[in-house]
Each structure stands twice: as C-alpha cells, then as structure tokens.
Design a protein around this motif. Structure first.
Motif, PDB file in Angstrom:
ATOM      1  N   LEU A   8       0.789  -1.227   0.000  1.00  0.00           N
ATOM      2  CA  LEU A   8       0.000   0.000   0.000  1.00  0.00           C
ATOM      3  C   LEU A   8       0.825   1.282   0.000  1.00  0.00           C
ATOM      4  O   LEU A   8       0.264   2.380   0.111  1.00  0.00           O
ATOM      5  CB  LEU A   8      -0.958  -0.004   1.207  1.00  0.00           C
ATOM      6  N   MET A   9       2.140   1.154  -0.132  1.00  0.00           N
ATOM      7  CA  MET A   9       2.985   2.333  -0.306  1.00  0.00           C
ATOM      8  C   MET A   9       3.848   2.206  -1.558  1.00  0.00           C
ATOM      9  O   MET A   9       3.995   3.169  -2.320  1.00  0.00           O
ATOM     10  CB  MET A   9       3.855   2.567   0.942  1.00  0.00           C
ATOM     11  N   GLN A  10       4.392   1.017  -1.795  1.00  0.00           N
ATOM     12  CA  GLN A  10       5.268   0.814  -2.951  1.00  0.00           C
ATOM     13  C   GLN A  10       4.497   0.364  -4.195  1.00  0.00           C
ATOM     14  O   GLN A  10       4.695   0.917  -5.286  1.00  0.00           O
ATOM     15  CB  GLN A  10       6.348  -0.209  -2.591  1.00  0.00           C
ATOM     16  N   GLN A  11       3.616  -0.620  -4.045  1.00  0.00           N
ATOM     17  CA  GLN A  11       2.821  -1.074  -5.187  1.00  0.00           C
ATOM     18  C   GLN A  11       1.791  -0.028  -5.601  1.00  0.00           C
ATOM     19  O   GLN A  11       1.653   0.283  -6.787  1.00  0.00           O
ATOM     20  CB  GLN A  11       2.122  -2.397  -4.845  1.00  0.00           C
ATOM     21  N   VAL A  12       1.043   0.482  -4.650  1.00  0.00           N
ATOM     22  CA  VAL A  12       0.118   1.604  -4.875  1.00  0.00           C
ATOM     23  C   VAL A  12       0.259   2.560  -3.689  1.00  0.00           C
ATOM     24  O   VAL A  12       0.388   2.117  -2.553  1.00  0.00           O
ATOM     25  CB  VAL A  12      -1.348   1.132  -5.002  1.00  0.00           C
ATOM     26  N   PRO A  13       0.245   3.863  -3.921  1.00  0.00           N
ATOM     27  CA  PRO A  13       0.464   4.823  -2.827  1.00  0.00           C
ATOM     28  C   PRO A  13      -0.813   5.175  -2.060  1.00  0.00           C
ATOM     29  O   PRO A  13      -1.210   6.341  -1.976  1.00  0.00           O
ATOM     30  CB  PRO A  13       1.028   6.039  -3.566  1.00  0.00           C
ATOM     31  N   LEU A  14      -1.449   4.156  -1.497  1.00  0.00           N
ATOM     32  CA  LEU A  14      -2.668   4.407  -0.731  1.00  0.00           C
ATOM     33  C   LEU A  14      -2.356   4.980   0.644  1.00  0.00           C
ATOM     34  O   LEU A  14      -3.050   5.865   1.140  1.00  0.00           O
ATOM     35  CB  LEU A  14      -3.462   3.104  -0.582  1.00  0.00           C
ATOM     36  N   VAL A  15      -1.306   4.461   1.280  1.00  0.00           N
ATOM     37  CA  VAL A  15      -0.916   4.884   2.632  1.00  0.00           C
ATOM     38  C   VAL A  15       0.238   5.875   2.534  1.00  0.00           C
ATOM     39  O   VAL A  15       1.192   5.660   1.789  1.00  0.00           O
ATOM     40  CB  VAL A  15      -0.516   3.664   3.483  1.00  0.00           C
ATOM     41  N   ASP A  16       0.138   6.958   3.299  1.00  0.00           N
ATOM     42  CA  ASP A  16       1.163   7.996   3.258  1.00  0.00           C
ATOM     43  C   ASP A  16       2.205   7.857   4.364  1.00  0.00           C
ATOM     44  O   ASP A  16       3.339   8.316   4.190  1.00  0.00           O
ATOM     45  CB  ASP A  16       0.496   9.375   3.358  1.00  0.00           C
ATOM     46  N   GLU A  17       1.850   7.256   5.478  1.00  0.00           N
ATOM     47  CA  GLU A  17       2.823   7.059   6.559  1.00  0.00           C
ATOM     48  C   GLU A  17       2.391   5.909   7.446  1.00  0.00           C
ATOM     49  O   GLU A  17       1.205   5.642   7.618  1.00  0.00           O
ATOM     50  CB  GLU A  17       3.007   8.338   7.387  1.00  0.00           C
ATOM     51  N   ILE A  18       3.393   5.204   7.984  1.00  0.00           N
ATOM     52  CA  ILE A  18       3.162   4.156   8.984  1.00  0.00           C
ATOM     53  C   ILE A  18       3.912   4.571  10.242  1.00  0.00           C
ATOM     54  O   ILE A  18       5.134   4.772  10.213  1.00  0.00           O
ATOM     55  CB  ILE A  18       3.684   2.786   8.524  1.00  0.00           C
ATOM     56  N   VAL A  19       3.186   4.684  11.342  1.00  0.00           N
ATOM     57  CA  VAL A  19       3.781   5.110  12.604  1.00  0.00           C
ATOM     58  C   VAL A  19       3.525   4.038  13.654  1.00  0.00           C
ATOM     59  O   VAL A  19       2.376   3.660  13.900  1.00  0.00           O
ATOM     60  CB  VAL A  19       3.198   6.457  13.074  1.00  0.00           C
ATOM     61  N   VAL A  20       4.579   3.536  14.251  1.00  0.00           N
ATOM     62  CA  VAL A  20       4.471   2.600  15.362  1.00  0.00           C
ATOM     63  C   VAL A  20       4.704   3.376  16.654  1.00  0.00           C
ATOM     64  O   VAL A  20       5.736   4.039  16.804  1.00  0.00           O
ATOM     65  CB  VAL A  20       5.491   1.450  15.237  1.00  0.00           C
ATOM     66  N   ILE A  21       3.734   3.324  17.549  1.00  0.00           N
ATOM     67  CA  ILE A  21       3.867   3.980  18.854  1.00  0.00           C
ATOM     68  C   ILE A  21       4.244   2.910  19.871  1.00  0.00           C
ATOM     69  O   ILE A  21       3.448   2.039  20.205  1.00  0.00           O
ATOM     70  CB  ILE A  21       2.571   4.675  19.296  1.00  0.00           C
ATOM     71  N   ASP A  22       5.482   2.962  20.328  1.00  0.00           N
ATOM     72  CA  ASP A  22       5.977   1.998  21.310  1.00  0.00           C
ATOM     73  C   ASP A  22       5.575   2.473  22.702  1.00  0.00           C
ATOM     74  O   ASP A  22       5.954   3.561  23.134  1.00  0.00           O
ATOM     75  CB  ASP A  22       7.503   1.880  21.207  1.00  0.00           C
ATOM     76  N   SER A  23       4.804   1.649  23.395  1.00  0.00           N
ATOM     77  CA  SER A  23       4.298   2.061  24.707  1.00  0.00           C
ATOM     78  C   SER A  23       5.098   1.476  25.860  1.00  0.00           C
ATOM     79  O   SER A  23       4.553   1.188  26.920  1.00  0.00           O
ATOM     80  CB  SER A  23       2.818   1.694  24.837  1.00  0.00           C
ATOM     81  N   GLY A  24       6.409   1.309  25.662  1.00  0.00           N
ATOM     82  CA  GLY A  24       7.280   0.869  26.741  1.00  0.00           C
ATOM     83  C   GLY A  24       7.781  -0.548  26.592  1.00  0.00           C
ATOM     84  O   GLY A  24       7.973  -1.256  27.589  1.00  0.00           O
ATOM     85  N   SER A  25       8.028  -0.975  25.370  1.00  0.00           N
ATOM     86  CA  SER A  25       8.484  -2.348  25.135  1.00  0.00           C
ATOM     87  C   SER A  25       9.841  -2.605  25.769  1.00  0.00           C
ATOM     88  O   SER A  25      10.705  -1.723  25.818  1.00  0.00           O
ATOM     89  CB  SER A  25       8.586  -2.617  23.626  1.00  0.00           C
ATOM     90  N   THR A  26      10.018  -3.845  26.243  1.00  0.00           N
ATOM     91  CA  THR A  26      11.315  -4.255  26.791  1.00  0.00           C
ATOM     92  C   THR A  26      12.024  -5.211  25.845  1.00  0.00           C
ATOM     93  O   THR A  26      13.106  -5.698  26.154  1.00  0.00           O
ATOM     94  CB  THR A  26      11.119  -4.928  28.164  1.00  0.00           C
ATOM     95  N   ASP A  27      11.401  -5.487  24.695  1.00  0.00           N
ATOM     96  CA  ASP A  27      12.054  -6.332  23.697  1.00  0.00           C
ATOM     97  C   ASP A  27      12.512  -5.447  22.527  1.00  0.00           C
ATOM     98  O   ASP A  27      12.710  -4.253  22.683  1.00  0.00           O
ATOM     99  CB  ASP A  27      11.115  -7.455  23.240  1.00  0.00           C
ATOM    100  N   ARG A  28      12.657  -6.014  21.334  1.00  0.00           N
ATOM    101  CA  ARG A  28      13.187  -5.281  20.188  1.00  0.00           C
ATOM    102  C   ARG A  28      12.073  -4.746  19.279  1.00  0.00           C
ATOM    103  O   ARG A  28      12.290  -4.540  18.086  1.00  0.00           O
ATOM    104  CB  ARG A  28      14.128  -6.190  19.389  1.00  0.00           C
ATOM    105  N   THR A  29      10.925  -4.475  19.839  1.00  0.00           N
ATOM    106  CA  THR A  29       9.809  -3.983  19.032  1.00  0.00           C
ATOM    107  C   THR A  29      10.190  -2.760  18.211  1.00  0.00           C
ATOM    108  O   THR A  29       9.928  -2.702  17.004  1.00  0.00           O
ATOM    109  CB  THR A  29       8.598  -3.650  19.929  1.00  0.00           C
ATOM    110  N   SER A  30      10.803  -1.773  18.835  1.00  0.00           N
ATOM    111  CA  SER A  30      11.140  -0.532  18.133  1.00  0.00           C
ATOM    112  C   SER A  30      12.130  -0.782  17.001  1.00  0.00           C
ATOM    113  O   SER A  30      11.962  -0.277  15.882  1.00  0.00           O
ATOM    114  CB  SER A  30      11.724   0.491  19.109  1.00  0.00           C
ATOM    115  N   GLU A  31      13.169  -1.586  17.281  1.00  0.00           N
ATOM    116  CA  GLU A  31      14.184  -1.857  16.260  1.00  0.00           C
ATOM    117  C   GLU A  31      13.597  -2.618  15.076  1.00  0.00           C
ATOM    118  O   GLU A  31      13.875  -2.297  13.912  1.00  0.00           O
ATOM    119  CB  GLU A  31      15.341  -2.653  16.865  1.00  0.00           C
TER     120      GLU A  31
END
Length: 314
Positions: free
Chosen positions: A59-82
């Motif tokens: 939805l961004m590369q094949q067709v530009p339907l989505v303009d941004e993807i934002v992940v909100i990390d709410s305090g992960s202790t694993d590698r979620t953000s990375e």
C-alpha cells in the motif's frame, strides 16, 4: 433487532472486495485525502515487523494508498522498536509525545497521543500482534472513508478462530460488550466486532472524542461517535480472518472490568463504587486474592489540547 439497525446492516456493511484498489486510488486522488496507519505496540517484536513490511509493500510501494506508517511503542522491553524501524515504520515512543502530561499505561493512551504525531486526514489503527496479516485489513477499512463522504468511522469485521475452532475468539465481546450494546445502545447491535482493534476514522472525528486510556477505548469510541455523528456515519467491512495472540482468562476479566466501567460512565457519568477488580490465583496455601485497579481516567478530546491547537494553526 431495531429496524434502524437492520437498515444500517444493509447500507453500511461491506466486504473488502467491494472496493478494489484502483477505485480507492481514484477516490484518494479526487478527495486529496492522506492516510496514516498507526500501530500501538508493546513487546510485539515477533509480529510488528511483518505487518509493517506488508503495508509498505502493498500500500505504499505497489500503490500509494498509505502515506505514513507510525508505530507507537508504549514501553516495550524487547526489540519492538528496532524491528518496526527496520521494516520501514517511523517509531515514536509514547513518552516522547506531549511530555507535559505524564503517560499512563493503556492502549487508549497510546492511540490518543498518536493524533499529535501523525498527519493523515484518515487515521487507521491496526493492532501489532496480528499473525498471517493481510493488507486487506487496511484497504478494507480505509475504503469507505475515501468513497463515502458521509462515513466517519469504519470497523473491521472478521472471523476470530480460537484453538482451531472458527468464531470462538472474541470472548470479551460476546460476554461483556455485546450484551451491553444490545441493552443500552441497540443502534450499535449490528457491529460484528465492536471491540476489534482494527478501525479507521477521519481525524476530524477523532480529535473531538474523549479517549478512555485503557481497554475501554473501542467501546467508548463507538458509543461517543454514535452520539456525535449518528449511526449512518459508522460502518463495517468484512476483511476475512483475524489471527492473534489470545490472552488468558484473568487478563480478559480485567479487560471486561475496564469495558464495563467505560459503559457505566457513559450511561450515567455516575460515581464509581469501587474502581477495582479482585481475582483469585491458586497458591501454596490455596486460592490467593489479587486486586487490580480498573482504568478510571479518560483523556479529553485532542482538539482541546493547546499543543494540538498550535500544530493545526501552523
């Protein structure tokens, strides 16, 4: 079922196949709308990367339907953000958003703060623990917001298998949310997945709603949107099957307590007799009580926040 609800089911329940991508792209160009996808995430390193990668590819590369993807990390202790960043998402930590207001734990808290770090006219929320994810989840629920000017909020509907049995997931929905909605807000009785974490809405609606900070966010948003914009501004789209990590019975009990509390406030705005829930676990000396507080806080409509007003004026 109310005749109004039956009519709504006929007019506002669709399938993802009703709106192919080329139709969505044509509508997106015509309206000039931008789309943000938000994934609230807490220790989801096993699944968040694949979800982000699929949305970016489809939805961004094949067709530009989505303009941004934002992940909100709410305090992960694993590698979620990375993992999320490596897959192509912009990652923002919950505590970095609106720092003058101390954060509290809860999904609703994260979704509320996401309004300050996204730019889309349409905001699509997707849970970060989904397995075998399909971009149909995003395209399906964004579709009516691009093609139907009178629709302001769209929920995904789907099968929820549990232990190999079809349709047995969503236990809190069936035991708590559905009875509450049918008895107190029967106009909303047609929603197949009222507590589902996959839904999209116009920013112009979201910024006017209060956000329960915890598990009550989905029920609270649905009820408040009904009163603010009316039933015909709400819709649902069938996107297939949803597979995710299921929680244990006690976690579901705490979720149910938060949802009941959210409903209670909307029914009477009354005094909470005891905003706590006691559960029992077997220990060495028999059953031992464990008491948990029930979320009792709600964030005000974002449009009332000075920082948000300043950003809109810029």
């Amino acid at each position: 079922m109310l005749k109004e609800t039956e009519r709504w089911l006929s007019n506002r329940s669709w399938s993802v196949t009703d709106r192919p991508l080329h139709q969505l792209m044509s509508a997106k160009r015509a309206t000039g709308s931008s789309v943000s996808v938000v994934l609230p995430a807490l220790n989801e390193e096993e699944t968040v990367g694949e979800i982000v990668a699929i949305i970016r590819h489809d939805l961004m590369q094949q067709v530009p339907l989505v303009d941004e993807i934002v992940v909100i990390d709410s305090g992960s202790t694993d590698r979620t953000s990375e993992v999320a960043a490596a897959a192509g998402a912009r990652v923002v930590h919950r505590d970095e958003i609106l720092p003058r207001i101390p954060t509290v734990p809860g999904k609703g808290e994260v979704l509320w703060r996401s309004l300050l770090v996204t730019s889309g006219d349409i905001i699509c929320f997707i849970d970060a623990d989904l397995k075998e994810f399909s971009s149909d989840f995003v395209a399906g629920i964004v579709g009516p917001l691009l093609t139907e000017p009178g629709v302001d909020l769209v929920k995904a509907m789907y099968d929820r298998p549990l232990g190999g049995a079809a349709g047995q997931g969503g236990r809190v929905t069936e035991l708590m949310a559905r009875p509450l909605l049918n008895m107190h807000w029967p106009q909303l009785a047609g929603f197949v997945q009222p507590l589902g974490g996959e839904y999209a809405a116009r920013r112009s609606l979201l910024e006017q709603l209060p956000f329960p900070v915890g598990y009550g966010i989905e029920l609270g948003m649905l009820v408040d949107a009904l009163h603010l914009v009316g039933l015909d501004a709400l819709a649902q789209v069938d996107v297939g099957v949803r597979k995710h990590r299921h929680q244990d019975g006690q976690a579901l009990g705490r979720m149910s307590a938060a949802i009941y509390r959210t409903a209670q406030l909307r029914l009477a705005r009354g005094h909470l007799i005891r905003p706590a829930l006691t559960q029992f676990e077997r220990g060495g000396d028999g059953f031992e009580p464990r008491t948990y507080s029930v979320d009792t806080e709600e964030r005000p409509p974002m449009v009332e926040i000075a920082e948000y007003q300043k950003r809109r004026a810029a």
